[in-house]
Design a protein around this motif. Sequence first.
Motif, short mmCIF file in Angstrom:
data_model
loop_
_atom_site.label_atom_id
_atom_site.label_comp_id
_atom_site.label_asym_id
_atom_site.label_seq_id
_atom_site.Cartn_x
_atom_site.Cartn_y
_atom_site.Cartn_z
N UNK A 14 0.84 -1.19 0.00
CA UNK A 14 0.00 0.00 0.00
C UNK A 14 0.88 1.25 0.00
N UNK A 15 0.47 2.21 -0.82
CA UNK A 15 1.25 3.43 -0.98
C UNK A 15 2.24 3.38 -2.12
N UNK A 16 2.45 2.20 -2.67
CA UNK A 16 3.40 2.03 -3.76
C UNK A 16 2.79 2.35 -5.11
N UNK A 17 3.58 2.11 -6.15
CA UNK A 17 3.16 2.43 -7.53
C UNK A 17 3.42 1.24 -8.45
N UNK A 18 2.65 1.19 -9.51
CA UNK A 18 2.85 0.22 -10.58
C UNK A 18 2.49 0.90 -11.89
N UNK A 19 3.12 0.44 -12.97
CA UNK A 19 2.74 0.91 -14.29
C UNK A 19 2.39 -0.30 -15.15
N UNK A 20 1.17 -0.28 -15.64
CA UNK A 20 0.71 -1.33 -16.55
C UNK A 20 0.90 -0.88 -17.98
N UNK A 21 1.18 -1.85 -18.84
CA UNK A 21 1.31 -1.59 -20.26
C UNK A 21 0.37 -2.50 -21.03
N UNK A 22 -0.07 -2.02 -22.19
CA UNK A 22 -0.92 -2.82 -23.06
C UNK A 22 -0.50 -2.55 -24.49
N UNK A 23 -0.02 -3.58 -25.14
CA UNK A 23 0.42 -3.46 -26.53
C UNK A 23 -0.67 -4.00 -27.45
N UNK A 24 -1.03 -3.20 -28.44
CA UNK A 24 -2.06 -3.59 -29.41
C UNK A 24 -1.40 -4.05 -30.70
N UNK A 25 -2.02 -5.04 -31.34
CA UNK A 25 -1.46 -5.59 -32.58
C UNK A 25 -1.74 -4.71 -33.78
N UNK A 26 -2.70 -3.80 -33.63
CA UNK A 26 -3.02 -2.92 -34.74
C UNK A 26 -3.35 -1.53 -34.23
N UNK A 27 -3.66 -0.64 -35.16
CA UNK A 27 -4.01 0.72 -34.76
C UNK A 27 -5.39 0.75 -34.10
N UNK A 28 -5.47 1.42 -33.00
CA UNK A 28 -6.74 1.56 -32.31
C UNK A 28 -6.95 3.03 -31.98
N UNK A 29 -8.20 3.48 -32.03
CA UNK A 29 -8.42 4.88 -31.75
C UNK A 29 -8.64 5.14 -30.26
N UNK A 30 -9.52 4.37 -29.67
CA UNK A 30 -9.81 4.53 -28.25
C UNK A 30 -9.40 3.27 -27.50
N UNK A 31 -8.62 3.47 -26.45
CA UNK A 31 -8.21 2.35 -25.60
C UNK A 31 -8.53 2.69 -24.16
N UNK A 32 -8.79 1.65 -23.39
CA UNK A 32 -9.17 1.89 -22.01
C UNK A 32 -8.67 0.81 -21.07
N UNK A 33 -8.80 1.10 -19.80
CA UNK A 33 -8.49 0.13 -18.74
C UNK A 33 -9.73 -0.07 -17.89
N UNK A 34 -9.97 -1.32 -17.56
CA UNK A 34 -11.03 -1.71 -16.65
C UNK A 34 -10.41 -2.61 -15.60
N UNK A 35 -11.14 -2.83 -14.51
CA UNK A 35 -10.65 -3.77 -13.50
C UNK A 35 -11.81 -4.54 -12.90
N UNK A 36 -11.47 -5.73 -12.40
CA UNK A 36 -12.47 -6.57 -11.78
C UNK A 36 -11.89 -7.22 -10.54
N UNK A 37 -12.48 -6.89 -9.41
CA UNK A 37 -12.08 -7.48 -8.14
C UNK A 37 -12.91 -8.74 -7.91
N UNK A 38 -12.43 -9.66 -7.08
CA UNK A 38 -13.17 -10.90 -6.81
C UNK A 38 -14.57 -10.61 -6.30
#
Length: 120
Positions: A14-38
């Motif tokens: 807690x209090x720390x940091x992380x950086x997520x990356x997402x590489x797409x195979x093609x050109x995309x206009x809109x990209x987003x992040x979602x999350x799902x907890x148990x």
Amino acid sequence: QVQLVESGGGLVQAGGSLRLSCAASGNTYVMGWFRQAPGKEREFVATINRGGTTDYADSLKGRFTISRDNAKNTVYLQMNSLKPEDTAVYYCAARSGLLLKRQNYEYAYWGQGTQVTVSS
């Protein structure tokens, strides 16, 4: 068909940091992040278009930052001041439309997800 591959998840205190990356195979206009907890529904985190316009879940503004590198077809999620309640599987998503959207059904392409665990 666009393929998305996330990376960067892990275990952090807690209090720390992380950086997520997402590489797409093609050109995309809109990209987003979602999350799902148990035991919870998938929820919107942030979204960005190719021009750099962003939208965030209200509760995450100020701690999370979404960005993208169009030349690399990659989107990032910088997460700071992490809390145990941020623990979830984080999914990258992309949509073909031009508008930023918060609803997961607006996104046709999804990554496999990356686990983020924040310990107290």
